[in-house]
Design an enzyme around this catalytic site. Sequence first.
Site, mmCIF file in Angstrom:
data_model
loop_
_atom_site.group_PDB
_atom_site.id
_atom_site.type_symbol
_atom_site.label_atom_id
_atom_site.label_comp_id
_atom_site.label_asym_id
_atom_site.label_seq_id
_atom_site.Cartn_x
_atom_site.Cartn_y
_atom_site.Cartn_z
ATOM 1 N N ASP A 460 39.082 47.966 34.845
ATOM 2 C CA ASP A 460 38.143 47.861 34.617
ATOM 3 C C ASP A 460 36.633 48.915 33.465
ATOM 4 O O ASP A 460 37.659 48.881 32.221
ATOM 5 C CB ASP A 460 37.711 49.205 35.575
ATOM 6 C CG ASP A 460 36.491 48.919 36.816
ATOM 7 O OD1 ASP A 460 35.262 48.579 36.180
ATOM 8 O OD2 ASP A 460 36.981 50.118 37.762
ATOM 9 N N ASP A 531 31.059 43.980 42.883
ATOM 10 C CA ASP A 531 31.473 44.887 43.571
ATOM 11 C C ASP A 531 30.672 44.107 44.877
ATOM 12 O O ASP A 531 30.983 45.566 46.065
ATOM 13 C CB ASP A 531 31.167 46.625 43.337
ATOM 14 C CG ASP A 531 31.702 46.795 42.481
ATOM 15 O OD1 ASP A 531 32.623 46.674 42.480
ATOM 16 O OD2 ASP A 531 31.501 48.086 41.562
HETATM 17 C C1 DGJ Z 1 33.619 50.012 40.005
HETATM 18 C C2 DGJ Z 1 35.330 48.474 40.489
HETATM 19 O O1 DGJ Z 1 34.605 47.978 40.402
HETATM 20 C C3 DGJ Z 1 35.658 49.033 41.859
HETATM 21 O O2 DGJ Z 1 36.228 48.032 42.196
HETATM 22 C C4 DGJ Z 1 35.707 50.210 41.325
HETATM 23 O O3 DGJ Z 1 37.379 50.022 40.529
HETATM 24 C C5 DGJ Z 1 35.421 51.436 40.495
HETATM 25 N N1 DGJ Z 1 35.265 50.542 39.389
HETATM 26 C C6 DGJ Z 1 35.948 52.767 40.406
HETATM 27 O O4 DGJ Z 1 35.703 54.088 39.910
#
Ligand code: DGJ
Length: 716
Positions: A460, A531
């Site tokens: 990430d 997300d």
């Molecule tokens: C952003 C990601 O897109 C989410 O799926 C998740 O992993 C969060 N970060 C966790 O902090």
Amino acid sequence: MSTITFNPGSRTWLLSMPRSSYAFQLDAADVPRHLHWGEPLTLDQVEALPHTYRPGRGDSFAGARLTEEIAVDGGTRYGVPGLQVRFADGTRALEWAYVDHEIAEAEGALSLAVHMRDRHYPLAITLRYRVFHDGDVIERSLTLDHIGDDGAESAISVLRADSGAWSLPARAGYRVGHVTGDWAAENQLRQDALPWGETVFGSRRGITGHQANPWVMLDAGDADEQHGQVWSVALAWSGTWRITTQRGTDNRVQLTGGFGHDGVSWQLAPGESLTTPPILGLYSGAGFGAASRTWHDHVLRHVLPRPEEMRPVLYNSWEATGFDVDEAGQRKLAAQAAALGVELFVMDDGWFGTRTSDHAGLGDWAPNPERFPDGLAPLIDEVHRLGMAFGLWVEPEMVNPDSRLYRRHPEWVLHYEHRQRTELRNQLVLNFARPDVAAWAHGWLDRLVTEHAIDFLKWDMNRSFSEAGWPEHGSDGQADRLWIDHVRNVYAIIDRLRADHPNLRIEACSGGGGRIDLGMLSRTDQVWPSDNTDALDRLSIQHGFTQIYPARVMSAWVTDSPNPATGRTIPLRFRCHAAMAGIMALGGNLAEWNEQDLHDVAQEIAHYKDIRATVQLGARYRLSDPTDPSGLTAVQYTSSDRAETIVFAWQPTRPIGREPGPVRLADLDPGSRYRDRASGREYDAVLLGEYGLPLDLPSGDYASSLTVLDRISPTH
Ligand code: DGJ
């Protein structure tokens, strides 16, 4: 088969691909001039072009000639420079001199390197082209070499180094297709009239960005899904980038694109070399649908590291737990997920350091001893015992100021001495261009995967760069390198991890879809597009995403209803169908799901496993897109032998007085009949193309259907 031909008499190169060709020529002053990109032409035809179609007026106020293979700065050029340098004596204008060229064949592709240099100064410029035997994509890049030996004071400042310029023929009605977006709203497809003058697409954030994605698709205003000329260009780079379109008053267009953004430069010392990332171009004479399918084929055949592997159904804990992660809770979720048919269990954020919220702990990559008293091994063993692979979330490029790492190494973040350090999501960006930071990151990641049986990492990256300084290089002009070397080191670490741990698979994520591009896809297995897991919103996100990228990399979770982000209540079937059109996954709080939903989702997962080969590898046809006035979105996936065809249809609201469908299917085997696997109904392939597939949509809002058709026999 593709070919590359060179005619030394006219100094013309012709790149011939299966359904298109591309040609350029050196003019009398050695300037590499574009001739043609479009329908297949012969060498004779492309050589006739400059004599037949005059390049334009030559007077003092003539418009820019948008035909250089890389538009250099200087002379009487007034367009956007794709290659802009400043030599040590202050001279900026570059003058071409041809050296030689090479054509080579390797790994199913032909490559051409045209070696040029500046007429006076010690700068060598190599224009690189690669074409593939099985498709029409052309890959290009540029290498700059400082070939002088006069000491550091003769460094050449590279102010701009695009990977390539793409010239398009004069057409009156040019439009540009591209995506815009935001966090949780990525990949919104737009099609705008192409403005005259210069239009810039790009990112200055250090990542590819949620706001735009590095590709554009142009047409002459008359293309549709099945017909028309479409020119598209995509950049394989995961940092800042810029693609500029220039439309002249003569209606010719040039695109120039590459890494980096305004004001950032690169000092090239004697003996040094700079190679740009690839930029890829594709001409399709058969509309937007064919263009997208050719991109998908290309990504599957030539970009992804493991294209042949079926992507597993995964469960991700994020939406269920947020930061409330511990061994007991994860074990419970894992047991529930396994019972539903999940194949890969991914523990998300919150497992390490003091990371109980987004305020602390990033950078301290040891399991939280209160949450995992015996480390990660017991959970990983349990997940494996349940028959699933184990995946783990990491965010290597970041640090919370409230962390042991930051207290030890405050100098490791991007910063300027006399500027504030702006936090976003309470975190700062580690300067991965620094060799010590890159070595540290590789070290702990390598130990993590060596010491644990980790099968999958979700990598990430949750903020844009700011105050991007590197004080140690403040005065030598090298600090700007961080914009490029950060990305290169992210790539290098991933590449090394993959080489040393061949069974490790990686998902790219950046606050959802903030870092999705062909560069990331060439070293990861799948990506997290957004997300936003609301199934209705996903339809448009997936529509934009799949313009270039294939379903095989598009992860899609089925989550809770009402959706935690949008509050929308959507039936499970619709949510499953949206996810099944990509890599189906689960992401909800399963403990709260009722028995019926658990039963139904298990069935949908089993169904997905039956059809996923065709979804992940088949040809994708957009039958009706989310902006269609009927409100119907429908996509078709067909296996390469055309024996299986899958049709998804989603009707979020029902139009008054009209039954949705039928939808006309594409490219079925014309001599065959197809049988609906669920109902047993049979259809003639020609009728499915002419009159369409009747849709079996339930009544009410958020209706969806999934039809699987098997080819059963020839009709004659
Ligand atoms: C952003 C990601 O897109 C989410 O799926 C998740 O992993 C969060 N970060 C966790 O902090």
